[in-house]
Design an enzyme around this catalytic site. Structure first.
Site, PDB file in Angstrom:
ATOM      1  CB  SER A 149      40.157  41.342  35.243  1.00 57.57           C
ATOM      2  OG  SER A 149      39.344  42.435  35.616  1.00 57.57           O
ATOM      3  CE1 TYR A 188      41.257  39.975  40.469  1.00 58.64           C
ATOM      4  CE2 TYR A 188      40.236  41.759  39.228  1.00 58.64           C
ATOM      5  CZ  TYR A 188      40.414  40.406  39.467  1.00 58.64           C
ATOM      6  OH  TYR A 188      39.751  39.487  38.698  1.00 58.64           O
ATOM      7  CE  LYS A 192      42.678  38.103  37.658  1.00 58.25           C
ATOM      8  NZ  LYS A 192      42.732  36.651  37.420  1.00 58.25           N
TER       9      LYS A 192
END
Length: 272
Positions: A149, A188, A192
């Site tokens: 990401s 999140y 990542k």
């Protein structure tokens, strides 16, 4: 006609994964695409839609049950690929999850959400990658990809001006508790960043072998990954997911071989 390359993409039935499969089906290069989906029914629905959108393709797309949070699912998947093809040319570790919104809404505890996120985004990815490695070694030109990401860069957490990352890095007002965020990402983006280290470990592990490895940062895309909604994300500057799908196809087809072993965006190497 060239033999089809065997390609497995996890989380291929929706969002970015779906767009990647669609882009590969539109390619003149023939692939045997194994669309990994936790739900076979949802995978079959996605394949039916793809056949309508890409009615003529040199590639074949079939659904395989793939729940990377389940060791038994991974074992069955690997056994299926081994028995049918005896090799795997391309693995795209695309399956991922974001549970920050579940914490904010109270539907999951912090521990539940963080454990689930790390299990899917990092641990499950590691189990699958390790499990299919003998099949990748059986390929003459194996490619291994990890979907990361643009939010995962440590140095870019200091970016306070350039959008859209500056929006995520903006500090909330003083006091506690903090107001709810439109797009919470603490869990999140942490997973990542962890995935980036996992990727770098695989670069090291495979340095003297013939497996090419990348981490792909597909950009800010209007998918439903975070539960925010595609339209809301578009208002925030997100691009169409097809852009990310075509980027993945380009990596598969060798257009980013100059940056093997790196975290890449479509136009640059992503800073760590």
């Amino acid at each position: 006609m060239a033999a089809k390359q065997i390609l497995l993409i996890t989380g291929g039935n929706t969002g970015l994964g779906y767009e990647a499969v669609k882009a590969l089906m539109q390619s003149s290069t023939p692939y045997e695409i194994l669309m990994g989906s936790r739900s076979v029914d949802k995978g079959e629905q996605a394949v039916a839609k793809l056949k309508q959108e890409v009615p003529q393709s040199p590639s074949t797309t079939t659904v395989v049950q793939a729940d990377i949070s389940s060791d038994s699912s991974i074992e069955k998947l690997v056994d299926t690929i081994k028995s049918k093809f005896a090799k795997l040319d391309i693995l795209i570790n695309n399956a991922g999850a974001s549970f920050d919104g579940e914490i904010q809404s109270g539907r999951m505890s912090i521990r539940e959400a963080w454990n689930s996120s790390w299990d899917t985004n990092v641990a499950g990815t590691q189990v699958l990658t390790t499990s299919v490695m003998p099949l990748l070694f059986a390929s003459s030109n194996p490619r291994l990809m990890f979907m990361t990401s643009g939010t995962s860069s440590l140095i870019e957490t200091e970016e306070l001006e350039k959008m859209p990352i500056a929006r995520l890095n903006a500090a909330p007002g003083a006091g506690w508790p903090k107001a709810d965020l439109v797009n919470p990402v603490t869990c999140y983006r942490s997973t990542k960043t962890g995935l980036n280290m996992l990727f770098r470990e695989w670069v090291k592990i495979l340095r003297n072998d013939h497996v090419k490895v990348w981490a792909i940062s597909p950009g800010f895309l209007a998918t439903n990954l975070a539960g925010v909604g595609a339209e809301q994300l578009r208002k925030m500057g997100a691009q169409d997911p097809s852009i990310g799908g075509n980027f993945i196809k380009d990596v598969v087809e060798g257009k980013h071989d100059r940056d093997v072993g790196k975290i890449i965006r479509s136009t640059m190497v992503q800073p760590y």
